[in-house]
Write a protein that holds these residues in place. Sequence first.
Motif, short mmCIF file in Angstrom:
data_model
loop_
_atom_site.label_atom_id
_atom_site.label_comp_id
_atom_site.label_asym_id
_atom_site.label_seq_id
_atom_site.Cartn_x
_atom_site.Cartn_y
_atom_site.Cartn_z
N VAL A 160 -3.31 -1.81 4.94
CA VAL A 160 -3.94 -2.79 4.06
C VAL A 160 -3.31 -4.15 4.37
O VAL A 160 -2.10 -4.26 4.55
CB VAL A 160 -3.74 -2.43 2.58
N ASP A 193 0.88 -1.17 0.00
CA ASP A 193 0.00 0.00 0.00
C ASP A 193 0.91 1.22 0.00
O ASP A 193 1.42 1.64 1.03
CB ASP A 193 -0.96 0.00 1.20
N LEU A 248 -2.95 0.73 -3.91
CA LEU A 248 -2.34 -0.58 -3.73
C LEU A 248 -1.59 -0.95 -5.01
O LEU A 248 -2.12 -0.79 -6.11
CB LEU A 248 -3.43 -1.63 -3.44
N ASN A 283 -1.64 6.53 1.00
CA ASN A 283 -2.86 6.58 1.79
C ASN A 283 -3.07 8.04 2.16
O ASN A 283 -2.57 8.52 3.18
CB ASN A 283 -2.73 5.69 3.03
#
Length: 223
Positions: free
Chosen positions: A166, A52, A85, A55
């Motif tokens: 994640v 990931d 991702l 974010n």
Amino acid sequence: MNAAAITAEPYIGSNDFWNTVITVVAALVVGAGAAWATLAAARPKRKLLWGDVENLRLIASRQAAASIEILHGGVSLQNPRVVRLTLKNSGRRDIVAADFASGDNSLVFNFHNTILSIISTDVEPNSAPEPALSSIGSNLCIQPGLIKSGQKVSISVLVDGDRKPVDCTAAHIVETPVKRAKKSDEFKPFLRRNSNWFINLIAYAVVAGFIVAFSAIWKALKG
């Protein structure tokens, strides 16, 4: 003319000289082949790296967010975030649909916040196939399909909530380890990750070749 030069003149160009050259070249070729075989063995047939990598809040400042309303499907979002991702098949063989052992639930990632929308899917190279995706609650499912060797897939989703990691909650792909990429080598090409080791191996092979050649010539000069 000294004795060494006299001795060397008939040796250079002789059968013994060319036999020595052929032996050295063969040794270097075998060494290079062994190096390549070692590298190929170290690189698994199929391997899927994931991470990931982003974010981000849609509105960076909480103060600004208090005066701005963002709606999704008519519902006001409290803390909208875009999470990206990234997947990469770093193995030397393609992952095909038949390798997904549990159908649509073979490869699942949990974002720990409800996925409101799959914003975009980008692939590298551009000619690579784009995987089919589906989401249920906080889970993102990578549906069975082709992921070519060396292909990179970046998936951006919209969630609403605090920053959360994640996790890969299902990885049922035949003979394919699915691992979180390390920060030190995340999604780097195989040779780049192992460049120092590879360069050292080649250097040792070259030095060994020179030693063999020098030893053969020195033996001929002394003989």
